[in-house]
Write an enzyme that holds these catalytic residues in place. Sequence first.
Site, PDB file in Angstrom:
ATOM      1  N   GLU A  89       0.761  -1.141  -0.034  1.00  0.00           N
ATOM      2  CA  GLU A  89       0.014   0.060   0.069  1.00  0.00           C
ATOM      3  C   GLU A  89       0.767   1.345  -0.032  1.00  0.00           C
ATOM      4  O   GLU A  89       1.279   1.787   0.986  1.00  0.00           O
ATOM      5  CB  GLU A  89      -0.785  -0.073   1.360  1.00  0.00           C
ATOM      6  N   GLU A 120       3.254   8.895  -3.940  1.00  0.00           N
ATOM      7  CA  GLU A 120       4.273   8.339  -2.921  1.00  0.00           C
ATOM      8  C   GLU A 120       5.148   7.466  -3.652  1.00  0.00           C
ATOM      9  O   GLU A 120       6.023   6.690  -3.262  1.00  0.00           O
ATOM     10  CB  GLU A 120       3.468   7.323  -1.846  1.00  0.00           C
TER      11      GLU A 120
END
Length: 655
Positions: free
Chosen positions: A166, A175
């Site tokens: 994740e 990210e």
Amino acid sequence: MLNRSAFQGLIPVLQKQFYNRNMSTFVSTVNPVTGKVDWIQQDENYDFHQEIARAAYADMLHDTERNKKYYDALRGAIAIMRKREKPVNVLDIGTGSGLLSMMAANLGADTVTACEAFHPMAKCAKEIIEQNGFSDKILLIPKRSTDIIVGKDADMPKRANILITEVFDTELIGEGAIGTFTHAHKELLEKDCIVIPTLANMYIQLVSSDFIRSWNEIKPIKMKGYEDVLPPDELTSCSGAPLLHDIQMEQLPRECFKTISQPLQVFRFDFSGQEELKFNNVSEVTAITSDSGEVGGILMWWDLQMDTESKIMLSCAPSWSHYNPKEMQWRDHWMQAIYYTSKSVQLDKNEEFKVVSCHDEYSLWFEVTKPDSKIDIPDLPVCNCGAHIAYSRSRLGMMNDPDRRQMYQNILQKNSLQDRVIILEKSPEEITDDDLDYHKIDLVIGEPYFQSTLLPWHNIYFWYAARSLEKHFSDQTVILPRSMSIRALAVEFEDFWKIRAPVKNCEGFDMKVFDDFIEKSSDISDADVEPQPLWEYPCQPMSEITNILTLDFDKFSGLESTKNNEAVIKINSPGSCNAVVLWTDFNFDQNHVLSTGPTTTPCPGKTVKWDMFTRQGVHLFKMPKDNTMCNNILVKIVFKPDIGDIDIKFHYNCS
């Protein structure tokens, strides 16, 4: 909000002997109350602890939908590998608390490898794994996944055939998901591996909204009987900053915007390895409007296909576009986002339009045009006017707020403002008699907002600025606003309390080690009150509004000495009080009060409506207070004008 990747670049020396250091240091900081540089004593690792305390780890662990669907997808992937009669070798990239790795071990994976680059979090994960009895089943590597080496006597003896990770944020790719998955397939995974999640779909929706547009551009100021005050051309033609505007879109009042298109899929990211993930990509989608209007913004969200058969879907869509609104999960680590186009486009109902969507490795941007209009592939937008860099989205909205503008017009007209304005590019304490043409000041008026402020009462800097002009005052000088009041309300948040609440147990795994880890950093770095935009977080009142402290700006001598005050907030509504909210009211005169708090009087059983252009101060309880056991809260406040320190403490009267 800080997610997992925010920690990866922290200075390694701060990671060493994290639990054994108990030192402090003096840090230079600007005091937002006085505007002066102060030296304050902080724990040597203060910033480091603050990063931990403000992370989204706990919020993710409270996300039940996310956790269950990862668990279900992993269960299905392991079953597929068993059916193929292959050993199950799982890799968990960015393990955080170790939750996904423990899921894999609990489901019977043959090997589980977890990596975590942030060493203190890796240390915490190791203890959690041991606490839950999986230390002999999970290999934890304290490295970035891109630094892991596969081979004999290396980090991993062999490639994995299931990847679970994740590494997403509100923008999905912010990210570094593209690079993470690309490297994993190249270096860490077998060719016929299963990846969880398998792919992601990104959606946008056009909206017409003056309100949303006001968060991105300065609108002309209209005054009856006068010409409009127009913003400079360089500001109105600026495409804005490249940063997304993340938001709890579900709380945006529906009367503030109108959707003028259906949701459109603009990107599909295949994480399975079957298709190449592009580091730079452009898509063009042509569609028909569902309503007429000027494009004021572009709403964006995404969903995840967790499994290989598209049976398990995890969506971040708002309720009006969610495939199953009853399944929606409140979360603060993934929100929705608003993007702004460089030019406004007026569209009629049932008119064809084109959306050009772009992304690089970390960012997204969009443009809207009509199909017959030529458009060059837009570059990543950059602010050229400076306003989008200097001002937050909420500040731009505040500057456009018609009620706020009208109040100032009324006050200025009431105080006979002349039609002459001199701009002095100086701080108040630098102004001289010569600057004022040796005239005395009869009126000091200011908007109590300053870029350096964090909490609402930091805007008392206005008093310090006005005070520095005292030598230029006439005998009849009026100070506006005349006073500032700090006010408070006990509330029960529906979901917001989760961001600071202990996890205790997550999907059957004991998380006490994690809770202690976060609480330790929170005790070192967190203040009793934190700033938050509460219009995004529904709550109900548990008390009447209580005045905590009022400071009179008219008389400087009245603010010379330390101000101490106590106030009791009486909880008078059924429920579980989990926070106290504080804000400021600035009193100009009897008819004009500028509040940073509720926009209407709070009513028991109804959601509080907060000012949308400021952040309120929030004191979150570690444990909610049942009004049958805790019926009042004592608030003690100390204001020391000489050093600009405002200290607020909370004490509970519980049986």
